[in-house]
Design an enzyme around this catalytic site. Structure first.
Site, PDB file in Angstrom:
ATOM      1  N   ASP A  36      72.756  42.220  25.755  1.00  0.00           N
ATOM      2  CA  ASP A  36      71.779  43.080  26.432  1.00  0.00           C
ATOM      3  C   ASP A  36      71.444  41.814  27.884  1.00  0.00           C
ATOM      4  O   ASP A  36      72.340  40.805  27.864  1.00  0.00           O
ATOM      5  CB  ASP A  36      70.315  42.964  25.779  1.00  0.00           C
ATOM      6  CG  ASP A  36      69.303  43.742  26.350  1.00  0.00           C
ATOM      7  OD1 ASP A  36      68.343  44.160  25.831  1.00  0.00           O
ATOM      8  OD2 ASP A  36      69.456  44.112  27.738  1.00  0.00           O
TER       9      ASP A  36
HETATM   10  C1  GLC Z   1      67.314  45.544  29.601  1.00  0.00           C
HETATM   11  C2  GLC Z   1      67.118  46.245  28.451  1.00  0.00           C
HETATM   12  C3  GLC Z   1      68.010  47.166  27.989  1.00  0.00           C
HETATM   13  C4  GLC Z   1      68.568  47.696  29.280  1.00  0.00           C
HETATM   14  C5  GLC Z   1      69.446  46.606  29.910  1.00  0.00           C
HETATM   15  C6  GLC Z   1      70.059  47.169  31.270  1.00  0.00           C
HETATM   16  O1  GLC Z   1      66.894  44.292  29.999  1.00  0.00           O
HETATM   17  O2  GLC Z   1      66.567  45.333  27.365  1.00  0.00           O
HETATM   18  O3  GLC Z   1      67.492  48.079  27.335  1.00  0.00           O
HETATM   19  O4  GLC Z   1      69.705  48.794  28.886  1.00  0.00           O
HETATM   20  O5  GLC Z   1      68.701  45.516  30.287  1.00  0.00           O
HETATM   21  O6  GLC Z   1      69.238  47.645  32.271  1.00  0.00           O
END
Ligand code: GLC
Length: 722
Positions: free
Chosen positions: A281
């Site tokens: 993430d």
């Molecule tokens: C965010 C979220 C995740 C998302 C990613 C890209 O922090 O936790 O669900 O897909 O970053 O935006």
């Protein structure tokens, strides 16, 4: 000139991967493992050098609660052209974006979709999203999110499918199939159609257990609970052929999931056989330093790569550290090769090597057939929680209808959280929808100010009060210490209640809200979640009876924040709650039950359950038993009942939940019509997983029920024999 094997589309993917991998330098391998966001001219040289494998399309890090600039295929194609035509090996970029519950045509928030209990409609929803997003050059959706959540203070409960692993698993499978189009294909799909996209099961796993309902917080999950609850939807997604997985920010057992080899390698890849790739993430690789697990970038990169996190979202730690880690012997190159192989496998499956560019000029107009399908889905998400004296449905004619409340004219909120490409201008507010629905002799009287609305009430036959949350009160980084309605709304509703006019409260929200007083002061209550682009239209469809309410809660609605966490599939404890029991697990200042249980939802008709049957009362472990019951529409209106089947393992080597959903189906019934519904219970339904994820099937007695919600009473006992 001979075509290099990896560029030869007639060769099998694995052969093409092997050929390409053998040609790559360490820097190019690290580049494939590097995802960066908002690629633009600043990154052209890095793309030429093969240092970026993926672009995260997001113009801000505000986590889904702001409207973002539109994705244009022309921009993606320009970047792709550099990667494919100006880099040494011509490896295409993969572009990912948070297509969470729709792209241009936005569907209900996923928690709302779950209230429809319809795998068919959810699959169609994600097919629509894939077609619209892929047409704009988005190859990969960071979706579906399938985190089991039992705490409505956690804003991200809006993005998942609720508290139950059986329902969440069914919907996760539907979403993956909708996105990728690999219907019925088990294992890794060798080809994703050009109008579909890579799905991403997230956030692997257990993120929904964030303590205190505070996002990004620590979790305390036993292995036993992890396997039986939080991992279940991910296993279903892998079985459905999901080709990417995003792991979560939190630590599990003291080790952040991003660096948790047991989770990413042993369970996901070794045991389940997942062949796609795992992306971290946002900045989670760097966050190992914040967790106090890594002292520096090199340690963080090494730990995450070794743990089976194949791609680094937006820290560049992999890009900068992996070549040195391999050359110094700290990181075996086969670990890197496995990650790169997985990433290339997804790019080949998407056809990016053979067709790297997207046709430009996709229309911004929302296809009517998409709007129709999304409206149909949104109708089914609406949950009727109260309907005193059959106030609903309302007549369309000769009705003076009052409308008040902060969401009466609202558009943006109805799109819900994580809506990067939906446009508020496309949304039909409740007020507009009601005006369109009213017929001859009717009129709509709307007041924006509370005091005007009270004065208006006397002129009205019925008053509709649109309450609830903004979209930005749920979603990532949007947690609340209370699940009460925003300030002022309950007070107004009470004042309206005292005007003596029948009140219908339509509540919009991204989470279970405390509706204790709403239920007290409104004669009818319709929970509409955040319904997406069609906004107030499905709400009006249900209020006027053009659609009957059939939604059922995918998550428990508490009476108060203090009851949280409260969920139906809880363990019995040594002092179970029983009528007139004492010294048991309860509060002195509240009823023990939730306001509304998991699976609850009313209709404009009534249903009766009778004649429960089991094919056998005693079955050998490993055999199946058919449980069935008759459901009758005992009312005067047509309806569609969501019939549910629950079990309880009465005595086992582990404490088992007091109820477990093991089957459901939507059952349309005309007035007076009776149908028999069957559910098959076999080892997968009657067994459970031990702390190592191994299926355990034990002899013993089970209670089985079939009914309208998790408080179903029509039940019988069966026995599993060794
Ligand atoms: C965010 C979220 C995740 C998302 C990613 C890209 O922090 O936790 O669900 O897909 O970053 O935006």
């Amino acid at each position: 000139m001979t075509t290099l094997p990896y560029k030869n589309s007639s060769l099998p993917i694995e052969q093409r991967i092997a050929d390409l991998l053998a040609r790559m330098t360490l820097e190019e391998k690290a580049g494939q493992m590097n995802q960066y966001f908002n690629l633009d001219a600043r990154h052209h040289d890095q793309i030429r050098r093969g240092e970026i494998g993926s672009g995260l399309l997001s113009s801000s890090a505000k986590a889904g609660n702001d409207q973002q600039q539109r994705v244009l295929a022309s921009i993606g194609n320009a970047l792709q052209k550099i990667a494919v035509e100006e880099s040494r090996l011509g490896i295409p970029l993969i572009f990912g974006r948070d297509v969470i519950h729709g792209h241009l045509t936005v569907g209900p928030i996923p928690l709302g979709m779950a209230a429809a209990w319809s795998t068919e409609l959810v699959q169609e929803m994600y097919t629509i999203a894939a077609r619209e997003a892929r047409a704009e050059g988005i190859h990969w959706a960071f979706s579906p999110m399938m985190d089991i959540a039992r705490d409505p203070r956690w804003g991200r409960i809006a993005e998942g499918y609720g508290e139950d692993p059986f329902l969440a698993s069914a919907l996760a499978k539907a979403a993956v199939t909708g996105f990728q189009g690999n219907d019925g294909v088990s294992g890794f799909p060798s080809r994703i159609a050009p109008d579909r996209m890579a799905a991403c099961a997230k956030h692997f796993a257990g993120y929904g257990a964030s303590e205190g309902g505070r996002d990004y917080n620590t979790t305390e999950i036993t292995d036993y609970t992890m396997h039986n609850f939080y991992l279940a939807p991910f296993k279903a997604a892998v079985e459905a052929g999901v080709i990417t997985i995003m792991n979560a920010f939190h630590e599990f057992g003291g080790i952040p999931v991003t660096a948790n080899r047991k989770m990413n390698q042993e369970i996901l890849k070794d045991s389940w056989g997942f062949e796609g790739f795992v992306v971290s993430d946002w900045a989670a690789v760097m966050q190992l330093i914040n967790h106090g697990i890594a002292a520096n970038e090199a340690e963080a990169a090494e730990m995450c790569a070794r743990a089976g996190t194949d791609m680094d979202m937006c820290t560049e730690f992999y890009l900068k550290q992996i070549p040195g880690l391999v050359r110094s012997g700290r990181l075996p190159e086969p670990v890197v090769d496995d990650a790169v192989r997985r990433i290339l496998r997804v790019k080949f499956a998407l056809g990016l090597f053979d067709h790297p560019y997207t046709k430009e000029g996709a229309s911004r107009l929302l296809p009517p057939e998409h709007l129709a399908k999304v409206r149909e889905l949104a109708r089914r998400t609406m949950v009727l929680l109260k309907n005193e004296k059959g106030l609903l449905p309302l007549p369309k004619q000769n009705l003076t209808l009052g409308l008040a409340g902060p969401l009466a004219e609202e558009a943006r909120a109805l799109l819900g959280t994580w809506t990067l490409d939906g446009r508020a201008g496309d949304v039909t507010p409740v007020k507009t929808a009601l005006e369109q629905a009213l017929g001859p002799g009717s009129k709509l009287l709307h007041a924006r100010l509370w005091d005007d609305a009270l004065r208006l009430a006397r002129q009205c036959d019925v008053m509709i009060v649109a309450l609830g949350e903004s979209a930005a009160r749920s979603g990532e980084d949007q947690c609340t210490a209370t699940i009460d309605l925003p300030p002022g709304q309950e007070q107004f509703l009470e004042a309206m209640h005292r005007m003596g006019v029948p009140v219908v409260s339509v509540v919009f929200g991204g989470r279970p809200l405390n509706l204790t007083r709403v239920v007290e002061w409104a004669d009818a209550v319709l929970f509409a979640w955040h319904p997406g682009t069609t906004g107030g239209l499905p709400v009006a469809d249900v209020l006027f009876g053009d659609a009957h309410p059939s939604g059922k809660l995918p998550v428990t609605f508490p009476r108060a924040t203090g009851q949280v966490p409260i969920y139906y599939n809880h363990k019995p404890t040594g002092r179970p709650l029983e009528p007139n029991s004492w010294k048991v697990s309860r509060y002195n200042d509240s009823l023990d039950s939730p306001l509304f249980p998991f699976g609850f939802g009313l209709s404009y008709t009534t249903f009766e359950y009778a004649n429960l049957r089991v094919s056998k009362t005693s079955i050998k472990a490993g055999a199946v038993v058919i449980v069935s019951a008759e459901v009758t529409n005992t009312g005067k209106a047509a309806g569609e009942e969501i019939v549910q089947c629950y079990i309880r393992d009465l005595v086992a080597s582990r404490s088992r939940p007091v109820r477990e959903l093991k089957g459901f189906c939507r059952l349309p019934l005309q007035p007076g019509e009776t149908k028999r519904v069957e559910f098959t219970l076999g080892p997968q339904e009657l067994g459970f997983l031990d702390e190592n994820g191994k299926l355990v099937l034990e002899a013993g007695k089970f209670q089985v029920w079939v009914g309208p919600d998790s408080n179903a009473t029509l039940g019988t006992e069966i026995e599993l024999t060794a």
